[in-house]
Design a protein around this motif. Structure first.
Motif, PDB file in Angstrom:
ATOM      1  N   GLY A  80       0.798  -1.209   0.000  1.00 16.13           N
ATOM      2  CA  GLY A  80       0.000   0.000   0.000  1.00 16.13           C
ATOM      3  C   GLY A  80       0.836   1.265   0.000  1.00 16.13           C
ATOM      4  N   ALA A  81       0.137   2.389   0.072  1.00 19.14           N
ATOM      5  CA  ALA A  81       0.782   3.695   0.130  1.00 19.14           C
ATOM      6  C   ALA A  81       0.671   4.242   1.543  1.00 19.14           C
ATOM      7  CB  ALA A  81       0.137   4.652  -0.864  1.00 19.14           C
ATOM      8  N   ALA A  82       1.760   4.820   2.033  1.00 17.91           N
ATOM      9  CA  ALA A  82       1.771   5.375   3.388  1.00 17.91           C
ATOM     10  C   ALA A  82       1.346   6.833   3.347  1.00 17.91           C
ATOM     11  CB  ALA A  82       3.174   5.245   3.984  1.00 17.91           C
ATOM     12  N   ARG A  83       0.329   7.169   4.124  1.00 18.68           N
ATOM     13  CA  ARG A  83      -0.131   8.541   4.266  1.00 18.68           C
ATOM     14  C   ARG A  83      -0.338   8.822   5.747  1.00 18.68           C
ATOM     15  NH1 ARG A  83      -2.936   6.398  -0.087  1.00 18.68           N
ATOM     16  NH2 ARG A  83      -2.549   7.423  -2.101  1.00 18.68           N
ATOM     17  N   ARG A  84      -0.391  10.097   6.108  1.00 22.22           N
ATOM     18  CA  ARG A  84      -0.600  10.431   7.501  1.00 22.22           C
ATOM     19  C   ARG A  84      -1.973   9.909   7.953  1.00 22.22           C
ATOM     20  NH1 ARG A  84       1.851  13.884  11.068  1.00 22.22           N
ATOM     21  NH2 ARG A  84       3.669  13.418   9.754  1.00 22.22           N
ATOM     22  N   GLY A  85      -1.974   9.117   9.006  1.00 18.05           N
ATOM     23  CA  GLY A  85      -3.196   8.483   9.496  1.00 18.05           C
ATOM     24  C   GLY A  85      -3.512   7.174   8.808  1.00 18.05           C
ATOM     25  N   SER A  86      -2.737   6.825   7.778  1.00 18.92           N
ATOM     26  CA  SER A  86      -2.937   5.571   7.049  1.00 18.92           C
ATOM     27  C   SER A  86      -1.575   4.938   6.790  1.00 18.92           C
ATOM     28  CB  SER A  86      -3.668   5.823   5.731  1.00 18.92           C
ATOM     29  OG  SER A  86      -3.846   4.609   5.005  1.00 18.92           O
ATOM     30  N   PRO A  87      -1.000   4.274   7.804  1.00 14.32           N
ATOM     31  CA  PRO A  87       0.359   3.733   7.667  1.00 14.32           C
ATOM     32  C   PRO A  87       0.426   2.554   6.710  1.00 14.32           C
ATOM     33  CG  PRO A  87      -0.630   2.993   9.716  1.00 14.32           C
ATOM     34  CD  PRO A  87      -1.589   3.987   9.125  1.00 14.32           C
TER      35      PRO A  87
ATOM     36  N   GLN B 158       6.130  14.223   6.724  1.00 15.64           N
ATOM     37  CA  GLN B 158       5.371  15.421   6.386  1.00 15.64           C
ATOM     38  C   GLN B 158       3.867  15.130   6.419  1.00 15.64           C
ATOM     39  OE1 GLN B 158       6.883  18.254   6.102  1.00 15.64           O
ATOM     40  NE2 GLN B 158       8.979  17.440   6.050  1.00 15.64           N
ATOM     41  N   ASP B 159       3.102  16.071   6.952  1.00 18.27           N
ATOM     42  CA  ASP B 159       1.660  15.868   7.091  1.00 18.27           C
ATOM     43  C   ASP B 159       0.977  15.588   5.761  1.00 18.27           C
ATOM     44  OD1 ASP B 159       1.820  16.223   9.795  1.00 18.27           O
ATOM     45  OD2 ASP B 159       1.251  18.339   9.761  1.00 18.27           O
ATOM     46  N   GLU B 160       1.407  16.259   4.718  1.00 21.24           N
ATOM     47  CA  GLU B 160       0.754  16.107   3.418  1.00 21.24           C
ATOM     48  C   GLU B 160       1.486  15.125   2.518  1.00 21.24           C
ATOM     49  OE1 GLU B 160      -2.139  17.470   2.989  1.00 21.24           O
ATOM     50  OE2 GLU B 160      -1.979  18.473   4.935  1.00 21.24           O
ATOM     51  N   GLY B 161       2.479  14.451   3.042  1.00 23.09           N
ATOM     52  CA  GLY B 161       3.275  13.561   2.221  1.00 23.09           C
ATOM     53  C   GLY B 161       2.585  12.239   1.927  1.00 23.09           C
ATOM     54  N   SER B 162       3.117  11.533   0.936  1.00 23.39           N
ATOM     55  CA  SER B 162       2.625  10.220   0.549  1.00 23.39           C
ATOM     56  C   SER B 162       3.802   9.405   0.040  1.00 23.39           C
ATOM     57  CB  SER B 162       1.545  10.328  -0.527  1.00 23.39           C
ATOM     58  OG  SER B 162       1.131   9.040  -0.952  1.00 23.39           O
ATOM     59  N   ILE B 163       3.861   8.143   0.448  1.00 23.25           N
ATOM     60  CA  ILE B 163       4.959   7.271   0.022  1.00 23.25           C
ATOM     61  C   ILE B 163       4.349   6.038  -0.627  1.00 23.25           C
ATOM     62  CG2 ILE B 163       7.061   6.096   0.717  1.00 23.25           C
ATOM     63  CD1 ILE B 163       7.033   7.758   3.284  1.00 23.25           C
ATOM     64  N   ALA B 164       4.716   5.786  -1.862  1.00 22.09           N
ATOM     65  CA  ALA B 164       4.112   4.700  -2.629  1.00 22.09           C
ATOM     66  C   ALA B 164       4.757   3.360  -2.306  1.00 22.09           C
ATOM     67  CB  ALA B 164       4.243   4.994  -4.123  1.00 22.09           C
ATOM     68  N   GLN B 165       4.028   2.296  -2.630  1.00 20.62           N
ATOM     69  CA  GLN B 165       4.555   0.942  -2.467  1.00 20.62           C
ATOM     70  C   GLN B 165       5.818   0.761  -3.301  1.00 20.62           C
ATOM     71  OE1 GLN B 165       1.613  -2.154  -2.922  1.00 20.62           O
ATOM     72  NE2 GLN B 165       3.122  -3.654  -3.564  1.00 20.62           N
ATOM     73  N   GLY B 166       6.838   0.145  -2.690  1.00 20.06           N
ATOM     74  CA  GLY B 166       8.091  -0.090  -3.378  1.00 20.06           C
ATOM     75  C   GLY B 166       9.122   0.998  -3.195  1.00 20.06           C
ATOM     76  N   GLU B 167       8.736   2.145  -2.656  1.00 23.34           N
ATOM     77  CA  GLU B 167       9.687   3.232  -2.449  1.00 23.34           C
ATOM     78  C   GLU B 167      10.595   2.961  -1.258  1.00 23.34           C
ATOM     79  OE1 GLU B 167       9.086   7.482  -3.208  1.00 23.34           O
ATOM     80  OE2 GLU B 167       6.935   7.024  -3.161  1.00 23.34           O
ATOM     81  N   THR B 168      11.806   3.505  -1.344  1.00 25.34           N
ATOM     82  CA  THR B 168      12.760   3.439  -0.244  1.00 25.34           C
ATOM     83  C   THR B 168      12.638   4.690   0.596  1.00 25.34           C
ATOM     84  OG1 THR B 168      14.297   2.154  -1.599  1.00 25.34           O
ATOM     85  CG2 THR B 168      15.187   3.184   0.368  1.00 25.34           C
ATOM     86  N   VAL B 169      12.691   4.517   1.913  1.00 28.26           N
ATOM     87  CA  VAL B 169      12.498   5.644   2.817  1.00 28.26           C
ATOM     88  C   VAL B 169      13.593   5.656   3.879  1.00 28.26           C
ATOM     89  CG1 VAL B 169       9.996   5.650   2.502  1.00 28.26           C
ATOM     90  CG2 VAL B 169      10.995   4.301   4.358  1.00 28.26           C
TER      91      VAL B 169
END
Length: 205
Positions: A143-150, A171-182
C-alpha cells in the motif's frame, strides 16, 4: 490423557505448555512487527548474581528464556504428577506440585538457558532496541503510506535481520508509494515516520 490435563492437579502445567506454544507462534508469525522488541535481552553484570543463576546473565533474549522456563516447568510438573500417580495412585495437590515444579524447573532451566546462550551466539549479539532502527532505510511493502494511514515496511538492521514495521510520512501532506525506499527519521510508540528517498534533502546523504 487430554481430559486428565484439564483437571486442577494438571491444569497449571497444561496452561504453561499452551503459553509456551503461543510464544513460539508469536515469534514465528511476528504479528507484523518482525523482531521488534521481541528479542530484548537482560544483561547481568555478574555471572554469580541472581540473574546469572537464572540463566539471564548471558544476554539471552528474554522470550527465548521464558519459553525455555515454561517448557521446563511444564515437563517437570507433568513428570511429578505421573510419578506420584504411579506410586500413590493419585497426583499431588496442584499447589504442592506447582511449588516443586517451579523449584526443579528453574534449576533445569538454568542449564538449558546457559546451553542455548552458547549455541545461539547470533541472538546474543544481534538483539537491538527499537530506536536503533532510526536513521536506517527501509522499503514500503504494502500500500501507500499517508498520515493516518500507515503502510507496512521492511527494514534490515546492522546484523542483517529483517524488521517489519508500520510507517507514515514525516510530512503531514506527504505520501509514500509501495516499493519506495524511505529513511526512518522518528517514531512514536510502534509507529515510525519516514522521508522518501526522492526527497531533495536526502540527495546528498
Amino acid at each position: 490423557m487430554f481430559a486428565q490435563l484439564l483437571t486442577p492437579d494438571y491444569a497449571p502445567f497444561a496452561i504453561a505448555f499452551v503459553v509456551m506454544i503461543g510464544i513460539g507462534l508469536i515469534e514465528a508469525i511476528g504479528l507484523g512487527f518482525g523482531h521488534l522488541d521481541l528479542h530484548g535481552g537482560i544483561d547481568a553484570d555478574a555471572d554469580g548474581g541472581l540473574l546469572g543463576w537464572l540463566g539471564l546473565g548471558r544476554e539471552l533474549p528474554i522470550l527465548i528464556w521464558l519459553t525455555s522456563l515454561l517448557g521446563c516447568f511444564a515437563l517437570v510438573g507433568l513428570a511429578i504428577q505421573q510419578v506420584a500417580s504411579a506410586f500413590t495412585g493419585a497426583p499431588l495437590h496442584w499447589g504442592l506440585a506447582v511449588g516443586s515444579a517451579a523449584v526443579v524447573g528453574s534449576m533445569l532451566n538454568t542449564l538449558a538457558a546457559n546451553g542455548l546462550a552458547r549455541i545461539m551466539p547470533g541472538f546474543e549479539t544481534s538483539a537491538i532496541t527499537t530506536d536503533e532502527l532510526l536513521r536506517r532505510r527501509g522499503t514500503i511493502l504494502e500500500g501507500a503510506a499517508r498520515r493516518g494511514s500507515p503502510a507496512r515496511a521492511k527494514v534490515v538492521d546492522q546484523h542483517g535481520q529483517a524488521h517489519f514495521i508500520m510507517v507514515e510520512p514525516h510530512q503531514d501532506e506527504g505520501s509514500i508509494a509501495q516499493g519506495e525506499t524511505v529513511l526512518l527519521v522518528r517514531r512514536e510508540g510502534n509507529m515510525f515516520f519516514a522521508v522518501p528517498d526522492r526527497d531533495p534533502l536526502l540527495r546528498s546523504i
